[in-house]
Write an enzyme that holds these catalytic residues in place. Structure first.
Site, short mmCIF file in Angstrom:
data_model
loop_
_atom_site.label_atom_id
_atom_site.label_comp_id
_atom_site.label_asym_id
_atom_site.label_seq_id
_atom_site.Cartn_x
_atom_site.Cartn_y
_atom_site.Cartn_z
N GLY A 140 -0.95 0.63 -4.78
CA GLY A 140 -2.25 0.05 -4.47
C GLY A 140 -3.34 0.72 -5.28
O GLY A 140 -3.42 1.95 -5.31
N CYS A 187 12.98 -4.62 2.47
CA CYS A 187 12.53 -5.53 1.42
C CYS A 187 13.32 -5.31 0.14
O CYS A 187 13.27 -4.22 -0.46
CB CYS A 187 11.04 -5.30 1.15
SG CYS A 187 10.39 -6.22 -0.27
N CYS A 195 11.40 -14.05 -0.09
CA CYS A 195 10.65 -14.61 -1.21
C CYS A 195 11.56 -15.37 -2.17
O CYS A 195 11.09 -16.20 -2.95
CB CYS A 195 9.86 -13.52 -1.94
SG CYS A 195 10.86 -12.13 -2.50
N CYS A 213 15.73 -8.06 3.51
CA CYS A 213 14.88 -9.25 3.52
C CYS A 213 14.77 -9.75 2.08
O CYS A 213 14.30 -9.03 1.20
CB CYS A 213 13.49 -8.95 4.07
SG CYS A 213 12.34 -10.35 3.91
N SER A 268 8.35 -2.19 -16.09
CA SER A 268 9.21 -2.58 -14.97
C SER A 268 10.52 -3.20 -15.42
O SER A 268 11.50 -3.18 -14.68
CB SER A 268 8.46 -3.54 -14.04
OG SER A 268 8.01 -4.67 -14.75
N ASN A 313 0.94 0.57 5.72
CA ASN A 313 1.58 -0.16 4.64
C ASN A 313 2.39 -1.29 5.26
O ASN A 313 3.24 -1.06 6.11
CB ASN A 313 2.49 0.77 3.84
CG ASN A 313 3.35 0.05 2.81
OD1 ASN A 313 4.43 0.51 2.47
ND2 ASN A 313 2.88 -1.08 2.32
N GLY A 314 2.11 -2.52 4.86
CA GLY A 314 2.82 -3.66 5.41
C GLY A 314 1.85 -4.74 5.83
O GLY A 314 0.66 -4.71 5.49
N CYS A 349 5.37 -14.06 0.64
CA CYS A 349 5.75 -12.94 1.49
C CYS A 349 4.67 -12.74 2.55
O CYS A 349 3.48 -12.71 2.24
CB CYS A 349 5.89 -11.66 0.67
SG CYS A 349 6.24 -10.19 1.67
N TYR A 375 11.11 -4.27 -7.97
CA TYR A 375 9.83 -4.07 -8.67
C TYR A 375 8.89 -3.07 -8.00
O TYR A 375 8.29 -2.24 -8.67
CB TYR A 375 9.13 -5.42 -8.78
CG TYR A 375 7.70 -5.35 -9.30
CD1 TYR A 375 7.45 -5.17 -10.66
CD2 TYR A 375 6.61 -5.47 -8.45
CE1 TYR A 375 6.15 -5.10 -11.15
CE2 TYR A 375 5.31 -5.40 -8.92
CZ TYR A 375 5.07 -5.22 -10.27
OH TYR A 375 3.80 -5.14 -10.74
N CYS A 406 0.83 -1.20 0.00
CA CYS A 406 0.00 0.00 0.00
C CYS A 406 0.87 1.25 0.00
O CYS A 406 2.07 1.20 0.22
CB CYS A 406 -0.91 0.01 1.23
SG CYS A 406 -2.01 -1.42 1.33
N ASP A 411 12.85 -8.99 -18.06
CA ASP A 411 11.71 -8.73 -17.18
C ASP A 411 12.21 -8.76 -15.75
O ASP A 411 13.33 -9.21 -15.47
CB ASP A 411 10.62 -9.79 -17.41
CG ASP A 411 9.22 -9.29 -17.03
OD1 ASP A 411 9.12 -8.19 -16.45
OD2 ASP A 411 8.26 -10.02 -17.29
N ASP A 412 11.36 -8.28 -14.82
CA ASP A 412 11.80 -8.17 -13.42
C ASP A 412 11.61 -9.46 -12.63
O ASP A 412 12.35 -9.73 -11.69
CB ASP A 412 11.08 -7.02 -12.72
CG ASP A 412 9.57 -7.21 -12.74
OD1 ASP A 412 9.04 -7.90 -11.86
OD2 ASP A 412 8.93 -6.69 -13.66
#
Length: 515
Positions: free
Chosen positions: A51, A265, A465, A462, A312, A125-126, A411, A271, A24, A374-375
């Protein structure tokens, strides 16, 4: 009244496909004499990429708080009339992608709740990882009868924070926050306010970005630096992990509620964040270009043209072309106006799929050996359709290069990936994925190469993922999941039932399989 478009590609056109969905965006401003609702509007506009499901703004004039929120994009939710009605000198704004709780109006933010000395409006956000524990804490402190956002059907972890901010008699919101914030686990970048004060807080790991800016007559906090730029605020610094900032008529004050244990993150660099953002002193665009350069060093190939998957993949493609010496070109054109139509697509349109969003420039790619950058790859459906489309347009070879490692784990800190069982990298080797996609070759950047491009210490990022190593301890599987607070026996029941203790829901399954 039919639902309004939300500005996103209809997933029905790509059956079974869902990319990594953004976290978000949050924005807060304290600026007497300014039109703070309009500042918040433009700040959210700059954060719209984070978002697109709902948007909201709350304002205070020192006496009362007003909130306006709805489903849809920022530009769809607000008009001049709505913004002019949101008067005051403090504002908190939010644009949402749901990482906890369903896509409903009740879950839109900012949330609103009573406190011991007034009202709190809050944007988050989170994603918290100890929601089950917090449900019990709310019940213990304030009784089983649901109140506020929880009684109105809000099923997000944000509603739990809002409920805990109620506090005890004669305690200020600031005092309550300093007691509650250390109890939260997971990722949280918060902006919130009462009638007189704007607050910002960030989890001790600093998983999601949050920055502080200065206006001529006030202060701004936002998820990313472009939101400062768009309202004419100068960047001051990041909100530190484990820090609570309060801004009111007495100025700005900072209090530390937890020691720094940084684990930002890494996917923000890959991305999530805008390319014109800086995170912890590193330009996101520069990081992505360097990822492309590193990708070329790790996975060289003889080819005629490097093309990005817009938008992206563009910075990494620029870096790949520069490092490899292969010319860069735009082989795909993107429809800037694609969005949900709410019209059920025909079978013919389903088969067209990605063409609604991307279309090849045939004269550019015909007969060429392509490097397509691509990402990330999640399920692979988009890349599979894209490669088929490029071959139909005359590409001689298609070599796919990805500027992040294989995504193998969910995640729990604010990104909504596909479930682990659906991630293509879990079931197949790289060569098998290439074969599945129809690519002549496939190369992912290494985890070390990606991290090096961020110029951040690996110990302060972090990358769960990609690695499965979660820096913030996770609770048992049955206490995790996007829809935890919506499971019938999990924590809230119906409004008249009040809060009940956590009870494991039958068939909850493994959260690592079904995040």
């Amino acid at each position: 009244m039919p639902p309004r478009g939300d500005g996103r590609l209809n997933h029905d056109l790509m059956p079974g496909e869902k990319g990594p969905q953004d976290a978000c965006g949050v924005f807060g401003v304290w600026a007497p004499g300014e039109e703070v609702a309009k500042l918040a509007y433009f700040g959210l506009y700059a954060l719209q990429h984070r978002g697109q499901e709902s948007a909201g703004i709350a304002t205070s004039n020192g006496e009362q708080i007003l909130v306006y929120k709805d489903m849809g994009l920022v530009s769809q939710v607000f008009d001049e009339t709505a913004l002019n009605a949101l008067t005051g000198h403090i504002a908190v704004g939010h644009c949402r992608y749901s990482t906890t709780g369903g896509v409903t109006w009740e879950n839109a933010q900012p949330t609103l709740g009573a406190t011991a000395t007034g009202t709190v409006a809050l944007g988050h956000n989170g994603n918290l990882t100890n929601s089950a524990e917090l449900v019990n804490l709310v019940a213990e402190r304030y009784g089983a009868q649901r109140r506020g956002e929880l009684a109105r059907g809000n099923t997000t972890d944000t509603a739990l924070i809002t409920a805990l901010f109620a506090g005890d008699a004669d305690r200020t919101l600031e005092t309550t926050a300093l007691e509650v914030l250390p109890r939260l686990r997971g990722a949280f970048s918060l902006v919130f306010m009462d009638e007189r004060t704007l607050y910002a807080a960030r989890d001790p790991q600093g998983v999601r970005p949050l920055v502080l800016g200065r206006l001529e007559r006030g202060w701004v906090v936002a998820s990313e630096t472009p939101a400062l730029d768009i309202v004419g605020a100068s960047f001051v610094r990041e909100v530190e992990p484990g820090e609570l900032i309060a801004i009111d008529a007495d100025g700005l004050r900072s209090t530390r509620f937890a020691p720094v244990d940084r684990a930002g993150c890494v996917f923000e660099y890959v991305y999530l964040a805008r390319p014109d953002t800086a995170i912890n002193g590193r330009s996101v665009h520069a990081a992505r270009v360097e990822m492309g350069r590193q990708l070329a060093r790790e996975h060289a190939v003889d080819a005629d043209l490097v093309i990005p998957v817009p938008e992206s993949g563009t910075p990494a493609a620029v870096g790949y072309a520069a490092e490899s010496g292969i010319p860069f070109g735009q082989g795909l054109t993107k429809n800037a106006y694609v969005g949900r139509t709410f019209i059920q697509p025909s079978d013919t349109l389903r088969q067209l799929g990605i063409r609604l969003k991307l279309n090849p420039l045939r004269e550019v790619i015909r007969g060429k050996r392509l490097v397509v950058v691509d990402d990330s790859i999640v399920r692979g459906n988009t890349q599979r359709a894209l490669i088929r489309m490029l071959r139909e347009a005359g590409a001689a070879e298609v070599h796919v290069r990805i500027s992040s490692p294989p995504v193998k784990w969910p995640c729990f800190y604010g990104i909504d990936f596909a479930s682990r069982a659906e991630l293509i990298a879990n079931g197949l080797s790289v060569d098998e994925i290439a074969q599945s996609l129809g690519a002549d070759s496939l190369g992912y950047i290494s985890t070390d190469g990606m991290i090096a491009a961020t110029e951040q210490p690996a110990s302060q990022l972090c990358a769960a993922c990609f690695t499965g190593q979660y820096p913030i301890e996770l609770p048992p599987d049955d206490q995790l999941g996007k829809h935890l607070l919506e499971q019938a026996e999990l924590p809230l029941g119906s409004p008249e039932d009040g809060l009940s203790r956590i009870a494991v829901s039958a068939g909850a399954g493994s959260a690592l399989q079904h995040p």
